[in-house]
Design a protein around this motif. Structure first.
Motif, PDB file in Angstrom:
ATOM      1  N   ALA A 192       0.786  -1.236   0.000  1.00  0.00           N
ATOM      2  CA  ALA A 192       0.000   0.000   0.000  1.00  0.00           C
ATOM      3  C   ALA A 192       0.825   1.297   0.000  1.00  0.00           C
ATOM      4  N   PRO A 193       1.893   1.426   0.805  1.00  0.00           N
ATOM      5  CA  PRO A 193       2.604   2.716   0.834  1.00  0.00           C
ATOM      6  C   PRO A 193       3.070   3.191  -0.531  1.00  0.00           C
ATOM      7  N   PHE A 194       3.600   2.296  -1.349  1.00  0.00           N
ATOM      8  CA  PHE A 194       4.035   2.680  -2.697  1.00  0.00           C
ATOM      9  C   PHE A 194       2.849   3.166  -3.524  1.00  0.00           C
ATOM     10  N   GLN A 195       1.755   2.435  -3.434  1.00  0.00           N
ATOM     11  CA  GLN A 195       0.585   2.785  -4.226  1.00  0.00           C
ATOM     12  C   GLN A 195      -0.022   4.105  -3.766  1.00  0.00           C
ATOM     13  N   PHE A 196      -0.023   4.337  -2.460  1.00  0.00           N
ATOM     14  CA  PHE A 196      -0.561   5.592  -1.934  1.00  0.00           C
ATOM     15  C   PHE A 196       0.250   6.786  -2.430  1.00  0.00           C
ATOM     16  N   VAL A 197       1.564   6.711  -2.271  1.00  0.00           N
ATOM     17  CA  VAL A 197       2.417   7.834  -2.655  1.00  0.00           C
ATOM     18  C   VAL A 197       2.334   8.092  -4.153  1.00  0.00           C
ATOM     19  N   SER A 198       2.393   7.030  -4.940  1.00  0.00           N
ATOM     20  CA  SER A 198       2.335   7.179  -6.391  1.00  0.00           C
ATOM     21  C   SER A 198       1.032   7.846  -6.817  1.00  0.00           C
ATOM     22  N   ALA A 199      -0.093   7.380  -6.269  1.00  0.00           N
ATOM     23  CA  ALA A 199      -1.396   7.941  -6.644  1.00  0.00           C
ATOM     24  C   ALA A 199      -1.511   9.402  -6.233  1.00  0.00           C
ATOM     25  N   ILE A 200      -1.072   9.738  -5.041  1.00  0.00           N
ATOM     26  CA  ILE A 200      -1.189  11.116  -4.562  1.00  0.00           C
ATOM     27  C   ILE A 200      -0.318  12.052  -5.386  1.00  0.00           C
ATOM     28  N   LEU A 201       0.923  11.637  -5.663  1.00  0.00           N
ATOM     29  CA  LEU A 201       1.827  12.488  -6.433  1.00  0.00           C
ATOM     30  C   LEU A 201       1.342  12.687  -7.869  1.00  0.00           C
ATOM     31  N   LEU A 206      -6.988   7.151  -5.486  1.00  0.00           N
ATOM     32  CA  LEU A 206      -6.357   6.169  -4.606  1.00  0.00           C
ATOM     33  C   LEU A 206      -7.409   5.114  -4.273  1.00  0.00           C
ATOM     34  N   LYS A 207      -7.125   3.867  -4.594  1.00  0.00           N
ATOM     35  CA  LYS A 207      -8.093   2.795  -4.354  1.00  0.00           C
ATOM     36  C   LYS A 207      -8.125   2.449  -2.863  1.00  0.00           C
ATOM     37  N   VAL A 208      -9.285   2.658  -2.257  1.00  0.00           N
ATOM     38  CA  VAL A 208      -9.465   2.420  -0.820  1.00  0.00           C
ATOM     39  C   VAL A 208     -10.415   1.235  -0.661  1.00  0.00           C
ATOM     40  N   LYS A 278      -0.410  14.117   4.811  1.00  0.00           N
ATOM     41  CA  LYS A 278       0.344  15.093   5.593  1.00  0.00           C
ATOM     42  C   LYS A 278       1.805  15.127   5.167  1.00  0.00           C
ATOM     43  N   ALA A 279       2.407  13.955   4.998  1.00  0.00           N
ATOM     44  CA  ALA A 279       3.831  13.884   4.633  1.00  0.00           C
ATOM     45  C   ALA A 279       4.080  14.447   3.240  1.00  0.00           C
ATOM     46  N   LEU A 280       3.094  14.319   2.357  1.00  0.00           N
ATOM     47  CA  LEU A 280       3.248  14.793   0.981  1.00  0.00           C
ATOM     48  C   LEU A 280       2.698  16.204   0.779  1.00  0.00           C
ATOM     49  N   GLY A 281       1.931  16.691   1.741  1.00  0.00           N
ATOM     50  CA  GLY A 281       1.339  18.018   1.614  1.00  0.00           C
ATOM     51  C   GLY A 281       0.265  18.083   0.545  1.00  0.00           C
ATOM     52  N   LYS A 282      -0.412  16.950   0.271  1.00  0.00           N
ATOM     53  CA  LYS A 282      -1.456  16.895  -0.756  1.00  0.00           C
ATOM     54  C   LYS A 282      -2.602  16.014  -0.279  1.00  0.00           C
ATOM     55  N   THR A 283      -3.797  16.338  -0.714  1.00  0.00           N
ATOM     56  CA  THR A 283      -4.961  15.527  -0.385  1.00  0.00           C
ATOM     57  C   THR A 283      -5.198  14.505  -1.493  1.00  0.00           C
ATOM     58  N   ALA A 284      -5.469  13.285  -1.097  1.00  0.00           N
ATOM     59  CA  ALA A 284      -5.676  12.211  -2.066  1.00  0.00           C
ATOM     60  C   ALA A 284      -7.116  12.179  -2.559  1.00  0.00           C
ATOM     61  N   GLU A 285      -7.288  11.945  -3.859  1.00  0.00           N
ATOM     62  CA  GLU A 285      -8.607  11.625  -4.397  1.00  0.00           C
ATOM     63  C   GLU A 285      -8.832  10.139  -4.137  1.00  0.00           C
ATOM     64  N   LYS A 286      -9.978   9.782  -3.578  1.00  0.00           N
ATOM     65  CA  LYS A 286     -10.191   8.413  -3.117  1.00  0.00           C
ATOM     66  C   LYS A 286     -11.310   7.724  -3.872  1.00  0.00           C
ATOM     67  N   GLU A 287     -11.044   6.470  -4.270  1.00  0.00           N
ATOM     68  CA  GLU A 287     -12.048   5.622  -4.898  1.00  0.00           C
ATOM     69  C   GLU A 287     -12.391   4.508  -3.913  1.00  0.00           C
ATOM     70  N   MET A 288     -13.583   4.563  -3.336  1.00  0.00           N
ATOM     71  CA  MET A 288     -13.975   3.623  -2.293  1.00  0.00           C
ATOM     72  C   MET A 288     -14.456   2.314  -2.930  1.00  0.00           C
TER      73      MET A 288
END
Length: 335
Positions: A192-201, A206-208, A278-288
């Motif tokens: 998950a961490p790789f996928q989270f960072v990649s999607a946010i950047l 972001l698939k939740v 918070k660490a990236l300073g960006k809000t993620a778009e989320k796909e539930m």
């Protein structure tokens, strides 16, 4: 000591190898460098210690019976940290036979090598996945774990049983460590961490899964390695209080033990995602999305045995661990 570390180019194996070399151990590292994920990342991990005078690297598959026999015969390790395996819950649904070759056949070769060449302690990676359909929280090693929800989990449970037979028949000390959601720098890209960072950047959704209702016992890599080393240094012993009419699933009349190794502080998935934002300073778009096949809704480790017997105290807060991962990710990928 001379220690064989399997999966030494892997996430946990590389981190463990660095710590063992730093304290003066001789390490024989073994890895097959398969392409389950980007082999370049494995090469980069290996480059951190490949030239160390106390390190020897072997590129070999665990399923190579003759090759594994020669490794033990030639190098004669005193202890073994067996971390190599075919990982991944969802991949086990698509490619179950890959798990037989690595996690069952490969583990049998490890057990035979330890048996025939005087290894005085085998520590091997199990998984929190073995708890499967269990719902009592936190998960305890003293509970029955006979209902795995994925084939990956079934192979890890099989490893614990295989190890017990060797501990009983040959008095080989074996300890299984049930890892709980390990993360941190140099981690696995399928996690998950790789996928989270990649999607946010990349401003991608972001698939939740499980609609964000997961809880996970996220455990930072440094805390995992500290626990592995403490256990590796003390061979498993028999439990003199063990009774066959009230069997304890975590110990035995043989020198065999299993322990949970986790943070013991489960975090809601949405809070974990917030730490990345918070660490990236960006809000993620989320796909539930709904729960994926083979996934467990929650994991929560009872690590009281490890704390009591080894003074194990994981102390990396999730926000700090995520910050360190994001820092490494941006540097490694130049992003």
């Amino acid at each position: 000591m001379k220690i064989l570390v399997t999966g030494s180019a892997g996430f946990i194996g590389a981190a463990l190898t660095l710590r063992l070399l730093a304290r003066g151990d001789t390490v024989i590292g073994l890895d097959n460098h398969n392409d389950y994920y980007d082999p370049a990342l494995k090469e980069a991990r290996l480059a951190q210690f490949a030239a160390h005078p106390g390190y020897t690297h072997i590129r070999m598959d665990l399923a190579d019976r003759a090759g594994m026999e020669s490794v033990f015969a030639r190098h004669k390790p005193e202890r073994v940290a067996h971390l190599a395996a075919q990982a991944g819950v969802r991949y086990s649904i698509e490619n179950p036979l890959a798990y037989i070759d690595s996690n069952i056949v490969g583990f049998a070769h490890i057990l035979e090598g330890c048996r025939h060449h005087g290894v005085n302690h085998l520590v091997y990676a199990s998984s929190s996945s073995v708890y499967g359909a269990n719902t009592t929280m936190p998960f305890s090693v003293h509970d029955n774990v006979d209902h795995p929800l994925s084939f990956y989990a079934a192979t890890k449970k099989a490893n614990e049983l295989m190890a017990h037979s060797y501990s009983h028949l040959y008095q080989l000390p074996t300890t299984g460590l049930r890892f709980f959601t390990v993360y941190g720098p140099w981690g696995r890209p399928d996690m998950a961490p790789f996928q989270f960072v990649s999607a946010i950047l990349e401003n991608k959704p972001l698939k939740v899964f499980n609609y964000g209702n997961h809880r996970r016992d996220f455990t930072y890599i440094d805390d995992i390695v500290e626990g592995v080393i403490r256990v590796l240094d003390r061979p498993a012993e028999i439990n003199p209080a063990w009774k066959g009419d009230h069997p304890d699933p975590a110990s035995s009349t043989a020198p065999w033990r299993v322990y949970n190794i986790g943070n013991s502080q489960p975090v809601q998935l949405m809070d974990y995602i917030a730490a990345f934002e918070k660490a990236l300073g960006k809000t993620a778009e989320k796909e539930m999305l709904p729960l994926q096949p083979g996934d467990m809704p929650d994991t929560y480790a009872d690590v009281s045995d490890l704390k009591q017997e080894f003074d194990y105290k994981p102390d990396t807060p999730v926000n700090e661990g995520v910050r360190c991962f994001v820092e490494w990710y941006r540097q490694y990928y130049n992003r």
